[in-house]
Scaffold this motif. Structure first.
Motif, PDB file in Angstrom:
ATOM      1  N   ASP A  15       0.819  -1.219   0.000  1.00  0.00           N
ATOM      2  CA  ASP A  15       0.000   0.000   0.000  1.00  0.00           C
ATOM      3  C   ASP A  15       0.849   1.263   0.000  1.00  0.00           C
ATOM      4  OD1 ASP A  15      -2.653  -0.786  -0.235  1.00  0.00           O
ATOM      5  OD2 ASP A  15      -2.770  -1.373   1.866  1.00  0.00           O
ATOM      6  N   GLU A  16       2.093   1.160   0.443  1.00  0.00           N
ATOM      7  CA  GLU A  16       2.971   2.330   0.422  1.00  0.00           C
ATOM      8  C   GLU A  16       3.488   2.577  -0.994  1.00  0.00           C
ATOM      9  OE1 GLU A  16       3.112   4.129   3.028  1.00  0.00           O
ATOM     10  OE2 GLU A  16       2.088   2.663   4.282  1.00  0.00           O
ATOM     11  N   PHE A  17       3.796   1.521  -1.722  1.00  0.00           N
ATOM     12  CA  PHE A  17       4.290   1.661  -3.085  1.00  0.00           C
ATOM     13  C   PHE A  17       3.161   1.921  -4.075  1.00  0.00           C
ATOM     14  CE2 PHE A  17       8.098  -0.586  -1.492  1.00  0.00           C
ATOM     15  CZ  PHE A  17       9.093   0.161  -2.113  1.00  0.00           C
ATOM     16  N   ASN A  18       2.053   1.215  -3.913  1.00  0.00           N
ATOM     17  CA  ASN A  18       0.946   1.312  -4.869  1.00  0.00           C
ATOM     18  C   ASN A  18      -0.371   1.200  -4.111  1.00  0.00           C
ATOM     19  OD1 ASN A  18      -0.428   1.444  -7.333  1.00  0.00           O
ATOM     20  ND2 ASN A  18      -0.329  -0.770  -7.647  1.00  0.00           N
ATOM     21  N   PRO A  19      -0.865   2.312  -3.559  1.00  0.00           N
ATOM     22  CA  PRO A  19      -2.059   2.275  -2.710  1.00  0.00           C
ATOM     23  C   PRO A  19      -3.274   1.664  -3.409  1.00  0.00           C
ATOM     24  CG  PRO A  19      -0.976   4.411  -2.581  1.00  0.00           C
ATOM     25  CD  PRO A  19      -0.322   3.664  -3.699  1.00  0.00           C
ATOM     26  N   ARG A  20      -3.979   0.790  -2.687  1.00  0.00           N
ATOM     27  CA  ARG A  20      -5.237   0.229  -3.175  1.00  0.00           C
ATOM     28  C   ARG A  20      -6.379   1.166  -2.792  1.00  0.00           C
ATOM     29  NH1 ARG A  20      -1.160  -2.812  -4.754  1.00  0.00           N
ATOM     30  NH2 ARG A  20      -1.452  -5.069  -4.661  1.00  0.00           N
ATOM     31  N   ASP A  21      -7.416   1.175  -3.582  1.00  0.00           N
ATOM     32  CA  ASP A  21      -8.621   1.909  -3.222  1.00  0.00           C
ATOM     33  C   ASP A  21      -9.829   1.147  -3.749  1.00  0.00           C
ATOM     34  OD1 ASP A  21      -9.167   2.699  -5.977  1.00  0.00           O
ATOM     35  OD2 ASP A  21      -7.570   4.178  -5.740  1.00  0.00           O
ATOM     36  N   GLU A  22     -11.002   1.645  -3.432  1.00  0.00           N
ATOM     37  CA  GLU A  22     -12.225   0.911  -3.770  1.00  0.00           C
ATOM     38  C   GLU A  22     -12.483   0.862  -5.270  1.00  0.00           C
ATOM     39  OE1 GLU A  22     -15.875   2.987  -2.683  1.00  0.00           O
ATOM     40  OE2 GLU A  22     -14.659   4.734  -2.117  1.00  0.00           O
ATOM     41  N   TYR A  23     -11.805   1.716  -6.047  1.00  0.00           N
ATOM     42  CA  TYR A  23     -12.026   1.742  -7.485  1.00  0.00           C
ATOM     43  C   TYR A  23     -11.018   0.890  -8.256  1.00  0.00           C
ATOM     44  CZ  TYR A  23     -14.676   5.819  -5.978  1.00  0.00           C
ATOM     45  OH  TYR A  23     -15.553   6.655  -5.327  1.00  0.00           O
ATOM     46  N   LYS A  24     -10.047   0.315  -7.559  1.00  0.00           N
ATOM     47  CA  LYS A  24      -8.988  -0.441  -8.226  1.00  0.00           C
ATOM     48  C   LYS A  24      -9.261  -1.935  -8.097  1.00  0.00           C
ATOM     49  CE  LYS A  24      -4.860   1.187  -8.077  1.00  0.00           C
ATOM     50  NZ  LYS A  24      -3.512   1.618  -7.658  1.00  0.00           N
ATOM     51  N   ALA A  25      -9.296  -2.621  -9.241  1.00  0.00           N
ATOM     52  CA  ALA A  25      -9.501  -4.071  -9.228  1.00  0.00           C
ATOM     53  C   ALA A  25      -8.296  -4.751  -8.596  1.00  0.00           C
ATOM     54  CB  ALA A  25      -9.713  -4.580 -10.644  1.00  0.00           C
ATOM     55  N   VAL A  26      -8.539  -5.677  -7.694  1.00  0.00           N
ATOM     56  CA  VAL A  26      -7.468  -6.384  -6.995  1.00  0.00           C
ATOM     57  C   VAL A  26      -7.692  -7.879  -7.128  1.00  0.00           C
ATOM     58  CG1 VAL A  26      -6.342  -6.798  -4.782  1.00  0.00           C
ATOM     59  CG2 VAL A  26      -7.145  -4.496  -5.351  1.00  0.00           C
ATOM     60  N   LEU A  27      -6.661  -8.574  -7.601  1.00  0.00           N
ATOM     61  CA  LEU A  27      -6.722 -10.026  -7.733  1.00  0.00           C
ATOM     62  C   LEU A  27      -5.940 -10.656  -6.592  1.00  0.00           C
ATOM     63  CD1 LEU A  27      -7.309 -12.678  -9.235  1.00  0.00           C
ATOM     64  CD2 LEU A  27      -5.251 -12.259 -10.609  1.00  0.00           C
ATOM     65  N   HIS A  28      -6.596 -11.490  -5.820  1.00  0.00           N
ATOM     66  CA  HIS A  28      -5.952 -12.190  -4.715  1.00  0.00           C
ATOM     67  C   HIS A  28      -5.568 -13.592  -5.179  1.00  0.00           C
ATOM     68  CE1 HIS A  28      -7.008  -9.106  -1.724  1.00  0.00           C
ATOM     69  NE2 HIS A  28      -8.141  -8.983  -2.412  1.00  0.00           N
ATOM     70  N   HIS A  29      -4.294 -13.914  -5.025  1.00  0.00           N
ATOM     71  CA  HIS A  29      -3.822 -15.237  -5.426  1.00  0.00           C
ATOM     72  C   HIS A  29      -2.769 -15.706  -4.435  1.00  0.00           C
ATOM     73  CE1 HIS A  29      -2.996 -18.587  -8.108  1.00  0.00           C
ATOM     74  NE2 HIS A  29      -1.696 -18.352  -7.951  1.00  0.00           N
ATOM     75  N   ASN A  30      -2.966 -16.894  -3.896  1.00  0.00           N
ATOM     76  CA  ASN A  30      -2.103 -17.412  -2.834  1.00  0.00           C
ATOM     77  C   ASN A  30      -2.045 -16.393  -1.699  1.00  0.00           C
ATOM     78  OD1 ASN A  30      -1.699 -19.778  -4.229  1.00  0.00           O
ATOM     79  ND2 ASN A  30       0.268 -19.139  -5.103  1.00  0.00           N
ATOM     80  N   ASP A  31      -0.876 -15.969  -1.308  1.00  0.00           N
ATOM     81  CA  ASP A  31      -0.751 -15.040  -0.176  1.00  0.00           C
ATOM     82  C   ASP A  31      -0.639 -13.593  -0.613  1.00  0.00           C
ATOM     83  OD1 ASP A  31      -0.733 -17.142   1.714  1.00  0.00           O
ATOM     84  OD2 ASP A  31       1.378 -17.530   1.277  1.00  0.00           O
ATOM     85  N   PHE A  32      -0.750 -13.309  -1.909  1.00  0.00           N
ATOM     86  CA  PHE A  32      -0.514 -11.962  -2.416  1.00  0.00           C
ATOM     87  C   PHE A  32      -1.765 -11.374  -3.055  1.00  0.00           C
ATOM     88  CE2 PHE A  32       3.761 -14.048  -3.038  1.00  0.00           C
ATOM     89  CZ  PHE A  32       4.356 -13.428  -1.951  1.00  0.00           C
ATOM     90  N   SER A  33      -1.755 -10.062  -3.215  1.00  0.00           N
ATOM     91  CA  SER A  33      -2.777  -9.377  -3.993  1.00  0.00           C
ATOM     92  C   SER A  33      -2.079  -8.582  -5.085  1.00  0.00           C
ATOM     93  CB  SER A  33      -3.615  -8.444  -3.106  1.00  0.00           C
ATOM     94  OG  SER A  33      -2.835  -7.357  -2.630  1.00  0.00           O
ATOM     95  N   TYR A  34      -2.752  -8.450  -6.228  1.00  0.00           N
ATOM     96  CA  TYR A  34      -2.169  -7.759  -7.372  1.00  0.00           C
ATOM     97  C   TYR A  34      -3.141  -6.702  -7.876  1.00  0.00           C
ATOM     98  CZ  TYR A  34       0.993 -11.784  -7.468  1.00  0.00           C
ATOM     99  OH  TYR A  34       1.904 -12.758  -7.137  1.00  0.00           O
ATOM    100  N   ALA A  35      -2.604  -5.523  -8.198  1.00  0.00           N
ATOM    101  CA  ALA A  35      -3.404  -4.439  -8.755  1.00  0.00           C
ATOM    102  C   ALA A  35      -2.600  -3.771  -9.867  1.00  0.00           C
ATOM    103  CB  ALA A  35      -3.763  -3.418  -7.672  1.00  0.00           C
ATOM    104  N   ALA A  36      -3.301  -3.049 -10.733  1.00  0.00           N
ATOM    105  CA  ALA A  36      -2.613  -2.346 -11.813  1.00  0.00           C
ATOM    106  C   ALA A  36      -1.564  -1.404 -11.223  1.00  0.00           C
ATOM    107  CB  ALA A  36      -3.617  -1.564 -12.652  1.00  0.00           C
ATOM    108  N   GLY A  37      -0.368  -1.445 -11.794  1.00  0.00           N
ATOM    109  CA  GLY A  37       0.733  -0.625 -11.292  1.00  0.00           C
ATOM    110  C   GLY A  37       1.695  -1.365 -10.398  1.00  0.00           C
ATOM    111  N   ASP A  38       1.347  -2.593  -9.987  1.00  0.00           N
ATOM    112  CA  ASP A  38       2.243  -3.374  -9.125  1.00  0.00           C
ATOM    113  C   ASP A  38       3.485  -3.823  -9.890  1.00  0.00           C
ATOM    114  OD1 ASP A  38       0.675  -3.159  -6.911  1.00  0.00           O
ATOM    115  OD2 ASP A  38      -0.040  -5.228  -6.909  1.00  0.00           O
ATOM    116  N   ARG A  39       4.619  -3.817  -9.210  1.00  0.00           N
ATOM    117  CA  ARG A  39       5.852  -4.362  -9.763  1.00  0.00           C
ATOM    118  C   ARG A  39       5.921  -5.844  -9.422  1.00  0.00           C
ATOM    119  NH1 ARG A  39      10.932  -2.368  -6.847  1.00  0.00           N
ATOM    120  NH2 ARG A  39      10.123  -0.338  -7.435  1.00  0.00           N
ATOM    121  N   ILE A  40       6.255  -6.672 -10.420  1.00  0.00           N
ATOM    122  CA  ILE A  40       6.319  -8.118 -10.180  1.00  0.00           C
ATOM    123  C   ILE A  40       7.653  -8.651 -10.689  1.00  0.00           C
ATOM    124  CG2 ILE A  40       3.806  -8.364 -10.370  1.00  0.00           C
ATOM    125  CD1 ILE A  40       5.985  -9.935 -13.019  1.00  0.00           C
TER     126      ILE A  40
END
Length: 266
Positions: free
Chosen positions: A121-146
């Protein structure tokens, strides 16, 4: 044999060159002197500070590019990591693309797996308008570094529209081609689709990789392919070898002392 053993072999000694000068930092850089100290088994003489802000003040006013914050508890170190990211953002650093948290290991309170969850959340804050995919122990949103975890020589790639235009492609956006995505490659999530079993929609991530020549490769990850990626806000030192960053926060703790080897952190 390992590369180190090959170098040590008397039969190849005449063909071994030893690099003794560092070119990536200025000669007066404390990063350079600290690396040599660690490599020689000595405690580096770093700028001792009590907070990330104090370290950044030393950098901006005196050019001191390596500081040491000594903390006792893992929880204090975790808090200091978050404070560092916030301080870097406030000072105009591009934390999303050019700053990195490094740790010797993957597991544990101060391992990369736990730290990625802590700092997302410090690098790429989530909000209610951002789609978040939960997989295993992580969550992914647009803008995340992988980070890619394995070599993948056969994938489905989609080039960005500007690249298609520049090379005159007019075909369908998806086409079979070897993606050649390698273990350790970094990319950014460009699109997230959350699955819906009722509508027959699979969960997927579109991840953009750049080859350094401004040619984007957009790769669709879904199903078992989601197992071969992980968030990359925090990386193990091993995964980050050969990379360059504007700002780094390296964690060295008493967890798994064997991991704190001089060859690993120098």
């Amino acid at each position: 044999p390992t590369f180190k053993e090959i170098i040590a072999a008397t039969t190849v000694q005449d063909n071994v060159l030893h690099l003794t000068k560092i070119f990536r930092q200025a000669g007066e850089s404390m990063i350079v002197s600290a690396a040599y100290s660690v490599l020689n088994g000595n405690m580096p003489e770093l700028n001792l500070v009590s907070s990330p802000d104090e370290a950044l003040d030393a950098f901006t006013t005196a050019g001191i590019d390596a500081s040491w914050i000594q903390l006792r508890r893992s929880s204090d170190i975790q808090e200091a990591v978050i404070d560092t990211i916030c301080a870097l953002k406030q000072r105009g650093f591009n934390v999303r693309e050019r700053c990195q948290v490094l740790t010797p290991r993957r597991a544990g309170l101060l391992g990369s797996k736990n730290l990625n969850v802590l700092v997302e959340d410090e690098f790429n804050p989530r909000d209610e308008y951002k789609a978040v995919l939960h997989h295993n122990d992580f969550s992914y949103a647009a803008g995340d570094r992988i980070v890619q975890l394995v070599n993948d020589y056969d994938n489905e790639v989609r080039l960005s529209k500007d690249v298609e235009d520049s090379i005159g492609w007019t075909c369908n956006s998806h086409f079979p081609r070897s993606a050649q995505v390698f273990n350790g490659d970094l990319g950014f999530v460009s699109n997230v689709q959350v699955g819906d079993k009722n509508r027959g929609v699979k969960s997927s991530l579109e991840i953009t990789f750049s080859d350094g020549m401004k040619k984007d490769r957009k790769i669709l990850y879904q199903g078992s392919m989601l197992q071969v990626i992980a968030p990359a806000w925090a990386l193990t030192i091993h995964k980050a070898q050969g990379s360059e960053y504007d700002g780094m926060y390296i964690l060295l703790s008493e967890e798994r002392l064997s991991m704190r080897q001089c060859m690993l952190i120098s």
